[in-house]
Scaffold this motif. Structure first.
Motif, PDB file in Angstrom:
ATOM      1  N   LEU A   1       4.683  -8.061   0.803  1.00 48.93           N
ATOM      2  CA  LEU A   1       4.697  -7.096   1.794  1.00 48.93           C
ATOM      3  C   LEU A   1       3.561  -5.946   1.364  1.00 48.93           C
ATOM      4  O   LEU A   1       2.828  -5.245   2.221  1.00 48.93           O
ATOM      5  N   VAL A   2       3.708  -5.448   0.050  1.00 52.18           N
ATOM      6  CA  VAL A   2       2.800  -4.442  -0.281  1.00 52.18           C
ATOM      7  C   VAL A   2       1.338  -4.914  -0.512  1.00 52.18           C
ATOM      8  O   VAL A   2       0.428  -4.101  -0.310  1.00 52.18           O
ATOM      9  N   GLY A   3       1.207  -6.059  -0.931  1.00 50.90           N
ATOM     10  CA  GLY A   3      -0.186  -6.802  -0.657  1.00 50.90           C
ATOM     11  C   GLY A   3      -0.648  -6.559   0.618  1.00 50.90           C
ATOM     12  O   GLY A   3      -1.908  -6.606   0.874  1.00 50.90           O
ATOM     13  N   LEU A   4       0.076  -6.991   1.674  1.00 46.50           N
ATOM     14  CA  LEU A   4      -0.436  -7.149   3.119  1.00 46.50           C
ATOM     15  C   LEU A   4      -0.549  -5.822   3.499  1.00 46.50           C
ATOM     16  O   LEU A   4      -1.648  -5.426   4.102  1.00 46.50           O
ATOM     17  N   ALA A   5       0.218  -4.716   3.007  1.00 45.33           N
ATOM     18  CA  ALA A   5       0.036  -3.294   3.628  1.00 45.33           C
ATOM     19  C   ALA A   5      -1.480  -3.083   2.868  1.00 45.33           C
ATOM     20  O   ALA A   5      -2.429  -2.010   3.234  1.00 45.33           O
ATOM     21  N   ALA A   6      -1.818  -3.254   1.571  1.00 49.73           N
ATOM     22  CA  ALA A   6      -2.886  -2.886   0.980  1.00 49.73           C
ATOM     23  C   ALA A   6      -4.410  -3.315   1.588  1.00 49.73           C
ATOM     24  O   ALA A   6      -5.292  -2.806   1.745  1.00 49.73           O
ATOM     25  N   ALA A   7      -4.074  -4.908   1.999  1.00 47.11           N
ATOM     26  CA  ALA A   7      -4.968  -5.354   2.541  1.00 47.11           C
ATOM     27  C   ALA A   7      -5.578  -4.753   4.102  1.00 47.11           C
ATOM     28  O   ALA A   7      -6.565  -4.427   4.416  1.00 47.11           O
ATOM     29  N   ALA A   8      -4.550  -4.592   4.699  1.00 53.41           N
ATOM     30  CA  ALA A   8      -4.628  -3.762   6.113  1.00 53.41           C
ATOM     31  C   ALA A   8      -5.176  -2.493   5.990  1.00 53.41           C
ATOM     32  O   ALA A   8      -5.932  -2.166   6.674  1.00 53.41           O
ATOM     33  N   ALA A   9      -4.587  -1.964   4.952  1.00 51.28           N
ATOM     34  CA  ALA A   9      -5.118  -0.333   4.756  1.00 51.28           C
ATOM     35  C   ALA A   9      -6.626  -0.337   4.588  1.00 51.28           C
ATOM     36  O   ALA A   9      -7.194   0.484   5.047  1.00 51.28           O
ATOM     37  N   ALA A  10      -6.997  -1.316   3.720  1.00 53.79           N
ATOM     38  CA  ALA A  10      -8.300  -1.316   3.408  1.00 53.79           C
ATOM     39  C   ALA A  10      -9.279  -1.714   4.550  1.00 53.79           C
ATOM     40  O   ALA A  10     -10.431  -1.001   4.845  1.00 53.79           O
ATOM     41  N   ARG A  11      -8.711  -2.588   5.699  1.00 56.63           N
ATOM     42  CA  ARG A  11      -9.389  -2.731   6.701  1.00 56.63           C
ATOM     43  C   ARG A  11      -9.647  -1.541   7.498  1.00 56.63           C
ATOM     44  O   ARG A  11     -10.783  -1.221   8.450  1.00 56.63           O
ATOM     45  N   ARG A  12      -8.542  -0.555   7.556  1.00 53.96           N
ATOM     46  CA  ARG A  12      -8.607   0.564   8.310  1.00 53.96           C
ATOM     47  C   ARG A  12      -9.192   2.018   7.830  1.00 53.96           C
ATOM     48  O   ARG A  12      -9.247   2.984   8.382  1.00 53.96           O
ATOM     49  N   ALA A  13      -9.311   1.600   6.465  1.00 50.13           N
ATOM     50  CA  ALA A  13      -9.767   3.113   5.481  1.00 50.13           C
ATOM     51  C   ALA A  13     -10.946   3.759   6.358  1.00 50.13           C
ATOM     52  O   ALA A  13     -11.136   5.080   6.325  1.00 50.13           O
ATOM     53  N   ALA A  14     -12.090   3.203   6.584  1.00 53.76           N
ATOM     54  CA  ALA A  14     -13.235   3.632   7.201  1.00 53.76           C
ATOM     55  C   ALA A  14     -12.795   4.412   8.529  1.00 53.76           C
ATOM     56  O   ALA A  14     -13.639   5.410   8.846  1.00 53.76           O
ATOM     57  N   SER A  15     -11.951   4.016   9.270  1.00 48.70           N
ATOM     58  CA  SER A  15     -11.858   4.383  10.547  1.00 48.70           C
ATOM     59  C   SER A  15     -10.667   5.212  10.975  1.00 48.70           C
ATOM     60  O   SER A  15     -10.400   6.017  11.847  1.00 48.70           O
ATOM     61  N   ASP A  16     -10.062   5.694   9.759  1.00 44.16           N
ATOM     62  CA  ASP A  16      -8.657   6.334   9.755  1.00 44.16           C
ATOM     63  C   ASP A  16      -8.810   7.540   8.429  1.00 44.16           C
ATOM     64  O   ASP A  16      -8.508   7.262   7.488  1.00 44.16           O
ATOM     65  N   ALA A  17      -9.672   8.474   8.685  1.00 44.22           N
ATOM     66  CA  ALA A  17     -10.120   9.412   7.730  1.00 44.22           C
ATOM     67  C   ALA A  17      -8.879  10.300   7.106  1.00 44.22           C
ATOM     68  O   ALA A  17      -8.895  10.592   6.016  1.00 44.22           O
ATOM     69  N   ALA A  18      -7.938  10.496   8.057  1.00 45.81           N
ATOM     70  CA  ALA A  18      -6.799  11.388   7.825  1.00 45.81           C
ATOM     71  C   ALA A  18      -5.963  10.351   6.897  1.00 45.81           C
ATOM     72  O   ALA A  18      -5.387  10.975   5.806  1.00 45.81           O
ATOM     73  N   GLY A  19      -5.596   9.313   7.308  1.00 49.06           N
ATOM     74  CA  GLY A  19      -4.898   8.138   6.568  1.00 49.06           C
ATOM     75  C   GLY A  19      -5.468   7.898   5.073  1.00 49.06           C
ATOM     76  O   GLY A  19      -4.938   7.927   4.002  1.00 49.06           O
ATOM     77  N   ALA A  20      -6.717   7.911   5.039  1.00 51.83           N
ATOM     78  CA  ALA A  20      -7.564   7.676   3.795  1.00 51.83           C
ATOM     79  C   ALA A  20      -7.269   8.847   2.974  1.00 51.83           C
ATOM     80  O   ALA A  20      -7.313   8.847   1.810  1.00 51.83           O
ATOM     81  N   ALA A  21      -7.314  10.186   3.415  1.00 53.61           N
ATOM     82  CA  ALA A  21      -7.463  11.247   2.706  1.00 53.61           C
ATOM     83  C   ALA A  21      -5.831  11.685   2.086  1.00 53.61           C
ATOM     84  O   ALA A  21      -5.623  12.004   1.003  1.00 53.61           O
ATOM     85  N   ARG A  22      -4.865  10.816   2.879  1.00 52.69           N
ATOM     86  CA  ARG A  22      -3.402  11.404   2.416  1.00 52.69           C
ATOM     87  C   ARG A  22      -3.184  10.141   1.258  1.00 52.69           C
ATOM     88  O   ARG A  22      -2.609  10.569   0.246  1.00 52.69           O
TER      89      ARG A  22
END
Length: 225
Positions: free
Chosen positions: A96-117
């Motif tokens: 599950l956390v591996g899945l979350a990390a991969a999904a987060a990497a895909r969205r990091a560039a488009s979600d600046a606020a989430g990446a900053a958190r």
């Protein structure tokens, strides 16, 4: 996507049941409750100033979420994981956390606020000594995983992530995984860098490796039949 609620924070305008649930979970992180410890209804009623109805409903909810066990004649107790249960939980977290990390990497560039958190949470966690086993460290680690799951942008993943159960595991099997403390502590920064760089494959790999180390050491410490 809004930041997922922390399991230790009661929602706004919380009912007595929600507040009690959050208070007991916070007690786990603060070291006031430990695996195997009994939760006596009368004590909870007196300590938190609620009636027995909300206490019983809260204990049932905690049991449904795998945080306490309910036994006829013995009442409620903080769940104490067996060796096989610990392995099963770690394997679930690995996926599950591996899945979350991969999904987060895909969205990091488009979600600046989430990446900053996530970046802020990783920096806060890095400020602790690797051997720390304090409530503040546990809370910082929970914020890191919360920020990671938030950035993944998957509401169902956030819903099923066993964040409190993973804390129970770390408390109970502290001795078994202690030799990897420094390496595991460094992993959080490695995971964050891979996610923030948008490297989906590396983010998944280093995250799963983080949990695989714990699985391996748990296998090495398997109790004799």
């Amino acid at each position: 996507m809004a930041n997922p609620p922390s399991p230790i924070a009661a929602p706004a305008a919380a009912s007595s049941r929600d507040s009690l649930f959050s208070a007991i979970v916070r007690g786990l992180y603060e070291g006031r409750y430990a695996p195997g410890q009994r939760l006596v209804e009368a004590d909870l009623t007196a300590e938190y100033g609620v009636s027995r109805g909300p206490v019983r409903e809260t204990l049932s909810r905690l049991a449904a979420e795998g945080i306490v066990t309910l036994s006829p004649g013995r009442g409620a107790a903080i769940r104490k994981l067996g060796w096989r249960e610990a392995i099963d939980l770690l394997e679930l977290l690995e996926a599950l956390v591996g899945l979350a990390a991969a999904a987060a990497a895909r969205r990091a560039a488009s979600d600046a606020a989430g990446a900053a958190r996530l970046e802020a949470a990783a920096k806060q966690l890095a400020a602790f000594d690797h051997a720390a086993l304090t409530p503040d460290y546990a809370l910082a680690r929970d914020r890191f995983y919360g920020a990671l799951v938030d950035l993944a942008g998957n509401a169902e993943l956030a819903r099923v992530m066993p964040r409190v159960q993973s804390h129970l595991l770390r408390i109970q099997f502290r001795v078994q995984v202690a030799r990897y403390d420094e390496l595991r502590h460094q992993d959080y920064a490695v995971i964050a860098r891979a996610v923030l760089a948008g490297d989906e494959h590396k983010a998944r790999a280093v995250t799963q490796q983080h949990f695989r180390r714990m699985i391996d050491v748990m296998h090495e410490s398997r109790p004799e039949a």
